[in-house]
Design a protein around this motif. Structure first.
Motif, PDB file in Angstrom:
ATOM      1  N   ASN A  88     -12.202  -9.254  19.099  1.00 26.35           N
ATOM      2  CA  ASN A  88     -12.287  -8.497  20.346  1.00 26.35           C
ATOM      3  C   ASN A  88     -11.928  -7.032  20.123  1.00 26.35           C
ATOM      4  OD1 ASN A  88     -12.525  -8.357  23.352  1.00 26.35           O
ATOM      5  ND2 ASN A  88     -10.367  -7.839  23.175  1.00 26.35           N
ATOM      6  N   LEU A  89     -10.849  -6.781  19.392  1.00 26.82           N
ATOM      7  CA  LEU A  89     -10.460  -5.397  19.102  1.00 26.82           C
ATOM      8  C   LEU A  89     -11.573  -4.681  18.333  1.00 26.82           C
ATOM      9  CD1 LEU A  89      -7.164  -3.880  18.121  1.00 26.82           C
ATOM     10  CD2 LEU A  89      -9.028  -3.622  16.514  1.00 26.82           C
ATOM     11  N   THR A  90     -12.097  -5.328  17.319  1.00 28.52           N
ATOM     12  CA  THR A  90     -13.132  -4.731  16.470  1.00 28.52           C
ATOM     13  C   THR A  90     -14.385  -4.394  17.278  1.00 28.52           C
ATOM     14  OG1 THR A  90     -12.273  -6.021  14.606  1.00 28.52           O
ATOM     15  CG2 THR A  90     -14.474  -5.091  14.360  1.00 28.52           C
ATOM     16  N   ASP A  91     -14.786  -5.293  18.162  1.00 31.15           N
ATOM     17  CA  ASP A  91     -16.034  -5.121  18.907  1.00 31.15           C
ATOM     18  C   ASP A  91     -16.005  -3.991  19.930  1.00 31.15           C
ATOM     19  OD1 ASP A  91     -17.383  -7.124  17.560  1.00 31.15           O
ATOM     20  OD2 ASP A  91     -16.978  -8.665  19.066  1.00 31.15           O
ATOM     21  N   LEU A 126       0.829  -1.205   0.000  1.00 29.51           N
ATOM     22  CA  LEU A 126       0.000   0.000   0.000  1.00 29.51           C
ATOM     23  C   LEU A 126       0.864   1.256   0.000  1.00 29.51           C
ATOM     24  CD1 LEU A 126      -2.788  -0.960   2.565  1.00 29.51           C
ATOM     25  CD2 LEU A 126      -3.067  -0.704   0.088  1.00 29.51           C
ATOM     26  N   ARG A 127       1.908   1.241   0.786  1.00 27.12           N
ATOM     27  CA  ARG A 127       2.817   2.391   0.846  1.00 27.12           C
ATOM     28  C   ARG A 127       3.464   2.625  -0.527  1.00 27.12           C
ATOM     29  NH1 ARG A 127       5.405   1.342   5.578  1.00 27.12           N
ATOM     30  NH2 ARG A 127       3.828   2.556   6.643  1.00 27.12           N
ATOM     31  N   ALA A 128       3.835   1.549  -1.205  1.00 27.82           N
ATOM     32  CA  ALA A 128       4.441   1.669  -2.539  1.00 27.82           C
ATOM     33  C   ALA A 128       3.457   2.256  -3.542  1.00 27.82           C
ATOM     34  CB  ALA A 128       4.932   0.297  -3.020  1.00 27.82           C
ATOM     35  N   ARG A 129       2.162   2.088  -3.306  1.00 24.41           N
ATOM     36  CA  ARG A 129       1.127   2.642  -4.178  1.00 24.41           C
ATOM     37  C   ARG A 129       0.780   4.088  -3.821  1.00 24.41           C
ATOM     38  NH1 ARG A 129      -2.562  -1.069  -6.823  1.00 24.41           N
ATOM     39  NH2 ARG A 129      -4.184   0.454  -6.385  1.00 24.41           N
ATOM     40  N   GLY A 130       1.389   4.639  -2.777  1.00 25.39           N
ATOM     41  CA  GLY A 130       1.150   6.025  -2.407  1.00 25.39           C
ATOM     42  C   GLY A 130       0.129   6.236  -1.312  1.00 25.39           C
ATOM     43  N   ALA A 131      -0.379   5.156  -0.730  1.00 24.38           N
ATOM     44  CA  ALA A 131      -1.320   5.279   0.387  1.00 24.38           C
ATOM     45  C   ALA A 131      -0.544   5.520   1.682  1.00 24.38           C
ATOM     46  CB  ALA A 131      -2.170   4.020   0.500  1.00 24.38           C
ATOM     47  N   GLU A 132      -1.292   5.811   2.739  1.00 26.54           N
ATOM     48  CA  GLU A 132      -0.709   5.970   4.080  1.00 26.54           C
ATOM     49  C   GLU A 132      -1.270   4.872   4.982  1.00 26.54           C
ATOM     50  OE1 GLU A 132      -1.364   9.878   5.649  1.00 26.54           O
ATOM     51  OE2 GLU A 132      -0.342  10.857   3.995  1.00 26.54           O
ATOM     52  N   PRO A 133      -0.691   3.679   4.907  1.00 21.68           N
ATOM     53  CA  PRO A 133      -1.193   2.592   5.746  1.00 21.68           C
ATOM     54  C   PRO A 133      -0.588   2.644   7.149  1.00 21.68           C
ATOM     55  CG  PRO A 133       0.577   1.784   4.377  1.00 21.68           C
ATOM     56  CD  PRO A 133       0.369   3.236   4.006  1.00 21.68           C
ATOM     57  N   GLU A 134      -1.327   2.101   8.101  1.00 17.16           N
ATOM     58  CA  GLU A 134      -0.807   1.940   9.464  1.00 17.16           C
ATOM     59  C   GLU A 134      -1.241   0.573   9.970  1.00 17.16           C
ATOM     60  OE1 GLU A 134      -0.960   3.820  13.980  1.00 17.16           O
ATOM     61  OE2 GLU A 134      -1.886   4.922  12.340  1.00 17.16           O
ATOM     62  N   LEU A 135      -0.290  -0.181  10.487  1.00 13.47           N
ATOM     63  CA  LEU A 135      -0.583  -1.493  11.051  1.00 13.47           C
ATOM     64  C   LEU A 135      -1.128  -1.316  12.463  1.00 13.47           C
ATOM     65  CD1 LEU A 135      -0.503  -4.580  10.999  1.00 13.47           C
ATOM     66  CD2 LEU A 135       1.893  -4.447  11.710  1.00 13.47           C
ATOM     67  N   ILE A 136      -2.307  -1.878  12.696  1.00 15.41           N
ATOM     68  CA  ILE A 136      -2.917  -1.893  14.018  1.00 15.41           C
ATOM     69  C   ILE A 136      -2.848  -3.338  14.509  1.00 15.41           C
ATOM     70  CG2 ILE A 136      -5.028  -1.480  15.349  1.00 15.41           C
ATOM     71  CD1 ILE A 136      -3.783   1.090  14.165  1.00 15.41           C
ATOM     72  N   ASP A 137      -1.982  -3.592  15.468  1.00 13.09           N
ATOM     73  CA  ASP A 137      -1.723  -4.935  15.978  1.00 13.09           C
ATOM     74  C   ASP A 137      -2.451  -5.103  17.316  1.00 13.09           C
ATOM     75  OD1 ASP A 137      -0.654  -7.267  17.087  1.00 13.09           O
ATOM     76  OD2 ASP A 137       1.384  -6.832  16.408  1.00 13.09           O
ATOM     77  N   ALA A 138      -3.486  -5.919  17.322  1.00 14.59           N
ATOM     78  CA  ALA A 138      -4.304  -6.091  18.523  1.00 14.59           C
ATOM     79  C   ALA A 138      -3.471  -6.512  19.732  1.00 14.59           C
ATOM     80  CB  ALA A 138      -5.404  -7.115  18.263  1.00 14.59           C
ATOM     81  N   LYS A 139      -2.494  -7.375  19.521  1.00 21.44           N
ATOM     82  CA  LYS A 139      -1.663  -7.844  20.639  1.00 21.44           C
ATOM     83  C   LYS A 139      -0.872  -6.700  21.248  1.00 21.44           C
ATOM     84  CE  LYS A 139       1.698 -11.412  21.843  1.00 21.44           C
ATOM     85  NZ  LYS A 139       2.482 -12.549  21.328  1.00 21.44           N
ATOM     86  N   ARG A 140      -0.318  -5.829  20.416  1.00 19.30           N
ATOM     87  CA  ARG A 140       0.463  -4.692  20.925  1.00 19.30           C
ATOM     88  C   ARG A 140      -0.415  -3.665  21.630  1.00 19.30           C
ATOM     89  NH1 ARG A 140       3.971  -4.123  15.612  1.00 19.30           N
ATOM     90  NH2 ARG A 140       5.290  -5.923  15.913  1.00 19.30           N
TER      91      ARG A 140
END
Length: 196
Positions: free
Chosen positions: A95-98, A29-43
């Protein structure tokens, strides 16, 4: 302005394999010019759902929940990286989503599933469609199913072998579909506020 895309991942296992797919998606996604962010439920470490974000009095939600709510509200689109557990959805990601509801409304979502087998998380992928639709997101028709994950992506999230080549070919359409719906949703929100 670049699309702000949250890539949500939910495995709590010690030896997490799906993180490869999450990192692959973020990089592409970043290579395509988007601004992605990883949301890691465990972290992030939200507790098992007791109270949704909206059920806390204003300003009293745990800091991690407050910060994530702001990120969700400001995102243009979402990608859920979904492992399959016993034909169902991954409990950490669910769980994160809910914890949130209205924060998700009126934006597109995409699903990328994975497993250790050639089924590639397809049953989890299907289950997430209904969940995300119920939570106010438009789920795009394109999807990624990756399996066996260990034959498709290396530990450094690089495509390997024929499975990796198939993923590379599929990703373009998947990302194009999400970009189209993201643009459409942004344009509609600018034209007219959501009805609720």
């Amino acid at each position: 302005m670049a699309d702000r895309i949250l890539v949500l991942y939910g495995s709590y296992r010690t030896d997490r394999l799906g993180i490869r797919l999450a990192e692959y998606i973020v990089a592409r996604l970043r290579a395509r010019g988007a601004e992605p962010e990883l949301i890691d439920a465990k972290r992030i470490g939200l507790p098992m759902l007791d109270r949704m974000y909206k059920e806390y009095p204003s300003g009293s939600a745990p800091l991690a929940m407050e910060e994530l709510a702001a990120k969700i509200r400001s995102a243009d689109a979402f990608i859920f990286v979904a492992g399959e557990y016993n034909w169902g959805v991954q409990p950490g990601l669910k769980n994160l989503t809910d914890h949130f509801l209205e924060e998700w409304f009126w934006r597109p979502a995409a699903i990328a599933s994975y497993s250790l087998t050639r089924i590639a998380g397809a049953r989890s992928n299907l289950a997430w469609h209904g969940v995300l639709s119920e939570m106010g997101m438009v789920v795009i028709s394109s999807t990624l199913t990756v399996g066996p994950i260990t034959d498709t992506l290396s530990a450094r999230a690089q495509p390997t072998g024929q499975s990796g080549e198939r993923l590379e070919r599929a990703f373009g359409r998947f990302a194009d579909d999400l970009a189209w719906w993201t643009e459409a949703a942004k344009a509609q929100r600018a034209l007219r506020p959501p009805p609720y």
